[in-house]
Write an enzyme that holds these catalytic residues in place. Structure first.
Site, PDB file in Angstrom:
ATOM      1  CE  LYS A  98      -4.197  -1.769   2.166  1.00 36.79           C
ATOM      2  NZ  LYS A  98      -3.855  -3.201   2.013  1.00 36.79           N
ATOM      3  CG  ASP A 135      -2.543  -3.994  -1.802  1.00 36.82           C
ATOM      4  OD1 ASP A 135      -2.880  -4.854  -2.632  1.00 36.82           O
ATOM      5  OD2 ASP A 135      -2.147  -4.264  -0.656  1.00 36.82           O
ATOM      6  NE  ARG A 185      -4.091  -8.541  -5.807  1.00 33.65           N
ATOM      7  CZ  ARG A 185      -3.319  -8.017  -4.847  1.00 33.65           C
ATOM      8  NH1 ARG A 185      -3.724  -6.961  -4.166  1.00 33.65           N
ATOM      9  NH2 ARG A 185      -2.134  -8.531  -4.592  1.00 33.65           N
ATOM     10  CB  ALA A 190     -12.495  -3.433   0.492  1.00 37.08           C
TER      11      ALA A 190
END
Length: 309
Positions: A98, A135, A185, A190
């Site tokens: 991240k 991410d 990905r 979320a």
């Protein structure tokens, strides 16, 4: 409504302090988090790879507003990569990163600092013989994250990207990233996002996921299908056949502790199945988002609390 409450709780310091002080919390969180130390990360990685699964490791932390903490997180990844190499695990394990944990959210030069720290992590990953995936976080960071991705891919073309199907922009981003060698990905997303940028209805999110997956499967890159939804997994397999993809030219990804039998079933069928394994002290925000994603996770958490009273 429940999902929004849990996502709001993920950023609440008051709720964080309450949950972290419950004696039961750490035992419950072990279902979803490997542990708090790099030793825990190595132990779980070895267990999973021995079962024929692949792994991506996330050293937990985000929204860092302190330069020393950002650099400490970078150093934690350097240690992790060295330990993976020493343990002979880099063939089956990579790391997820991240950018907000390594400086992206710092005022002023945050993006530059994050890029520099990510570059050092990528250098260490290359030396260890593995890869890094960036991410994706909330929509306000998307452009910055993709800019850093482009910069890193100049020297490390294998750096993975993450795209979130609930964002309305993602189909266009999939088209931009579906090129030769591009690891992408695709997940649902979320974070609590406004209707101006993200689909709010779960069926709309699912339809967007399928549209995006068609672009990635039909492209020349390497799709990473991140979902626990059996129907979407079935659709992904059908699309792989439709576009003439052999096993090994794409992979499935699921979270540690979620649908473990399905993970092993896919691996047993010859599919590349990667488990997203978080570890570290800062597990609270991660846990809240996992509970928000799936009612079954929340039910498990509440049952565990009740059983230990």
């Amino acid at each position: 409504m429940l999902r929004r409450v849990l996502l709001a709780a993920s950023r609440s310091e008051k709720m964080k302090n309450a949950i972290e002080t419950w004696p039961v919390s750490r035992s419950v969180v072990r279902r979803f988090v490997a542990g708090t130390s790099v030793d825990d990360a190595i132990r779980v990685t070895r267990l999973l790879t021995n079962d024929g699964l692949l792994v991506t490791l996330d050293h937990l932390g985000e929204d860092t507003l302190d330069r020393q903490q950002a650099d400490a997180t970078r150093d934690a990844y350097l240690v992790l990569l060295q330990r993976l190499a020493e343990a002979g695990l880099t063939e089956g394990a990579e790391v997820s990163l991240k950018l907000s944990a390594i400086g992206q959210a710092l005022p002023g030069d945050g993006e530059k600092i994050a890029c520099e720290n990510a570059y050092k992590i990528c250098e260490a990953a290359r030396a260890a013989g593995t890869t890094v995936t960036l991410d994706m976080e909330d929509h306000t960071t998307t452009d910055s994250t993709l800019a850093i991705l482009r910069e890193l891919r100049r020297d490390f073309p294998w750096v993975g990207a993450v795209l979130q199907a609930y964002l309305k922009r993602t189909e266009a981003d999939c088209r931009d990233l579906a090129y030769e060698g591009s690891r992408v990905r695709l997940c649902k997303g979320a974070y609590a996002e406004p209707a101006s940028v993200a689909y709010q209805d779960e069926h709309e999110v699912d339809r967007s996921y399928v549209r995006c997956l068609k672009i990635l499967m039909g492209g020349r890159g390497y799709p990473m299908v991140a979902t626990h939804d059996p129907r979407l997994i079935e659709i992904a397999g059908a699309l792989a056949v439709q576009f003439g993809r052999d096993q090994g030219t794409y992979e499935y990804q699921m979270l540690y502790g979620v649908r473990t039998e399905a993970q092993r079933r896919l691996a047993g069928a010859g599919e590349r199945m990667r488990v997203y394994v978080p570890y570290g002290q800062q597990w609270y925000g991660y846990l809240m988002r996992r509970l928000a994603e799936r009612p079954a996770n929340l039910a498990f958490f509440l049952r565990s609390l009740a059983s230990r009273r």
